[in-house]
Write an enzyme that holds these catalytic residues in place. Structure first.
Site, PDB file in Angstrom:
ATOM      1  N   LYS A 107      87.808  40.063 -18.313  1.00  0.00           N
ATOM      2  CA  LYS A 107      86.525  40.932 -18.628  1.00  0.00           C
ATOM      3  C   LYS A 107      86.154  40.852 -19.830  1.00  0.00           C
ATOM      4  CE  LYS A 107      85.668  44.396 -20.716  1.00  0.00           C
ATOM      5  NZ  LYS A 107      84.248  44.298 -21.503  1.00  0.00           N
ATOM      6  N   GLU A 156      95.147  40.922 -30.693  1.00  0.00           N
ATOM      7  CA  GLU A 156      94.784  40.273 -31.936  1.00  0.00           C
ATOM      8  C   GLU A 156      93.497  40.972 -32.299  1.00  0.00           C
ATOM      9  OE1 GLU A 156      94.979  38.000 -34.304  1.00  0.00           O
ATOM     10  OE2 GLU A 156      96.169  37.204 -32.393  1.00  0.00           O
ATOM     11  N   CYS A 158      87.268  37.097 -36.933  1.00  0.00           N
ATOM     12  CA  CYS A 158      88.472  37.743 -37.393  1.00  0.00           C
ATOM     13  C   CYS A 158      89.124  37.077 -38.681  1.00  0.00           C
ATOM     14  CB  CYS A 158      89.395  37.758 -36.417  1.00  0.00           C
ATOM     15  SG  CYS A 158      89.081  38.249 -34.667  1.00  0.00           S
ATOM     16  N   GLU A 209      87.496  46.298 -42.668  1.00  0.00           N
ATOM     17  CA  GLU A 209      86.811  45.355 -42.232  1.00  0.00           C
ATOM     18  C   GLU A 209      84.984  45.757 -41.746  1.00  0.00           C
ATOM     19  OE1 GLU A 209      87.794  44.155 -38.094  1.00  0.00           O
ATOM     20  OE2 GLU A 209      88.090  41.997 -38.876  1.00  0.00           O
TER      21      GLU A 209
HETATM   22  C1  UN1 Z   1      88.519  34.653 -34.291  1.00  0.00           C
HETATM   23  O1  UN1 Z   1      87.592  34.986 -35.324  1.00  0.00           O
HETATM   24  O2  UN1 Z   1      88.934  35.836 -33.637  1.00  0.00           O
HETATM   25  O3  UN1 Z   1      89.971  29.753 -37.325  1.00  0.00           O
HETATM   26  C2  UN1 Z   1      88.863  33.270 -33.803  1.00  0.00           C
HETATM   27  C3  UN1 Z   1      88.989  30.242 -36.787  1.00  0.00           C
HETATM   28  C4  UN1 Z   1      88.659  29.933 -35.612  1.00  0.00           C
HETATM   29  C5  UN1 Z   1      89.069  30.874 -34.519  1.00  0.00           C
HETATM   30  C6  UN1 Z   1      88.811  32.480 -35.036  1.00  0.00           C
HETATM   31  N1  UN1 Z   1      89.299  28.686 -35.083  1.00  0.00           N
HETATM   32  O4  UN1 Z   1      88.147  30.584 -37.649  1.00  0.00           O
END
Ligand code: UN1
Length: 496
Positions: free
Chosen positions: A175, A249, A283, A384
């Site tokens: 999804k 995550e 992230c 964030e």
């Molecule tokens: C994410 O932002 O969820 O290290 C993943 C990094 C990428 C992956 C980010 N290879 O910024």
């Protein structure tokens, strides 16, 4: 007329039982309608799970090296179509082409890594405490895995979850985020072309209703989710109640620490890439700069000058360096944090507004923003934002920098720029994050190493690398007693 897309359920492309669709538009130009995608509901999810259960019966019996071969072909197809897919990704997600190509590359790396794991997937053979008895572990697949993925890495994150899940012998219901359904559509086309049996992969488009139905479905024993900490905790409560395996995550508030002995040229490049790459929507994005007071003013003035020169625009434009935010709400969130009431005395040193001009008029653009004088513990320092906003915090020592780095509820990635090797190693000890970089920004994780964070960023699992195969498989222990007599563990003993 924009195309109407379908779900992939029960081995064929199907219309949603809800009869409803949502629009997918280009965030750099909202007049550009990419397509209409199914707004699926619980009945669509239920059909997908039924089909995935049938797929599991077949796929779990396919030898792991053969499953790996299929994933190798997936990698080959991604290589062949890399540029075309990256173009579609930039159109629906906004980040620049170089970055969407990198996103596809991360999927390719994940495919080839999983392919080789098909010939490992090791168990262990361990000595038994009894004579003429073997003890060993094997890895068994779990069942139907429900994968819920975000918008910011439309290819890499679905592949991080789907490829190891498939390699381990599970079937998958994906999804994807409603903001990037086209990329997921292309990925599923490629999986099918490479030879993943049709019942083994299901694609269910939609929003919260579809995601919730997947999490709550009793026929889905494993869920993997990447997204906000708030949604992750809601999912965690359901999975806890239903005894589901769950990989989360979630958020980050990642910092780069720049010490007074750092190479400042290197640091400027690293901070710019970490903070404004992907328009800050990673992230792992650098959202805090913790800088030693001796180099603070020099570093900030160079950053401000460089950030002001970054070229905003459609990510498919040759000169563009920073694309738009994903949607109106994302830009409003950035604006909320830059409101004087929320700034709590901090000062906007550059950016702080929407750009002007025709090139950016129809998209969700926002200027790269550097905020100085941010106080540790304030909202800008701890929450964030997920946009192109860098909060600068001034410190007087390494100890203070490490303390500031750690006093947030998140713990994904961190970084230190220093030329002192002892300090670099101390930072690797002290910084409370799943990933620490030395003399490199907080972004740039590689597919063959474990990826994830501590504290409220995750729940102890890792994606990527060798550890992800633990999540997608059950460890089964087998004992074989070939002594021909009853041997009672813990009761019978033998002379040496
Ligand atoms: C994410 O932002 O969820 O290290 C993943 C990094 C990428 C992956 C980010 N290879 O910024």
């Amino acid at each position: 007329m924009a195309k109407t897309f379908k779900n992939f359920i029960g081995g064929k492309w199907t219309e949603p039982l809800t009869g409803r669709y949502f629009q997918n538009r280009n965030p750099a130009d909202t007049n550009d309608l990419i397509g209409r995608f199914p707004d699926s509901g619980a009945a669509d999810v239920a059909a997908a799970v039924r089909s995935a259960q049938a797929g599991f019966e077949q796929w779990s019996r396919t030898p792991a090296p053969l499953r790996g071969e299929v994933l190798r072909r997936v990698g080959d197809l991604l290589v062949a179509r890399k540029d075309e897919i990256a173009d579609a990704m930039t159109r629906e997600m906004g980040k620049v082409l170089a970055e969407t190509r990198g996103d596809v590359q991360e999927g390719i790396d994940t495919a080839y890594y999983a392919a080789t794991e098909g010939r490992r997937l090791f168990g262990r053979t361990v000595p038994s405490e009894l004579r003429r008895k073997w003890a060993m572990t094997v890895r068994r697949p779990i069942g139907v895995c429900g994968l819920i993925t975000p918008f910011n890495f439309p290819m890499a994150i679905p592949t991080w979850k789907a490829f190891p899940a498939l390699l381990c012998g599970n079937s998958v219901v994906l999804k994807p985020s409603e903001d990037v359904p086209h990329t997921a559509h292309l990925l599923v086309e490629i999986l099918l072309e490479a030879g993943v049996p049709p019942n083994v992969i299901q694609l269910v488009h939609g929003g919260e209703a579809a995601g919730k139905a997947l999490v709550e479905h009793p026929g889905v024993p494993a869920i993997s989710f990447t997204g906000s900490t708030v949604t992750g905790s809601a999912i965690g409560q359901v999975c806890g109640r239903m005894h589901k395996r769950l990989s989360l995550e979630m958020g980050g508030k990642n910092a780069i620490i720049v010490m007074d002995d750092a190479d400042l040229d290197l640091a400027v490049d690293g901070v710019l890439w970490g903070a404004f790459g992907t328009t800050g929507q990673r992230c792992t994005a650098t959202s805090r700069l913790i800088v030693h007071r001796k180099v603070h003013d020099k570093l900030v003035s160079r950053l401000v000058a460089a950030a002001g020169k970054l070229v905003l625009g459609d990510g498919r434009g040759a000169r563009t360096q920073v694309g738009p935010l994903i949607h109106a709400a994302a830009r409003e969130k950035v604006e909320y944090y830059l409101d004087p009431a929320v700034l709590q005395g901090a000062e906007v040193a550059c950016g702080g507004s929407r750009p002007r001009g025709a090139r950016t008029a129809n998209g969700y653009f926002y200027r790269p923003t550097v905020v100085v004088g941010v106080k540790p513990g304030s909202r800008l320092a701890t929450e964030e934002i997920f946009g192109p906003v860098l909060s600068v915090i001034r410190v007087g020592s390494y100890e203070h920098a490490a303390k500031v780095n750690n006093e947030v509820k998140y713990g994904l990635s961190s970084s230190i720029y220093t030329s002192d090797v002892n300090l670099a190693f101390r930072a690797m000890d002290d910084l409370q994050n799943g990933i620490t970089y030395v003399n490199a920004p907080t972004i740039g994780a590689e597919a063959h190493l474990p990826f994830g964070g501590v504290k409220q960023t995750g729940n102890g699992h890792r994606e990527g690398g060798w550890e992800v195969f633990d999540f997608y498989s059950e460890t089964k222990v087998c004992y074989v007693d070939y002594s021909g007599v009853l041997q009672r563990a813990q009761l019978d003993t033998y002379d040496v």
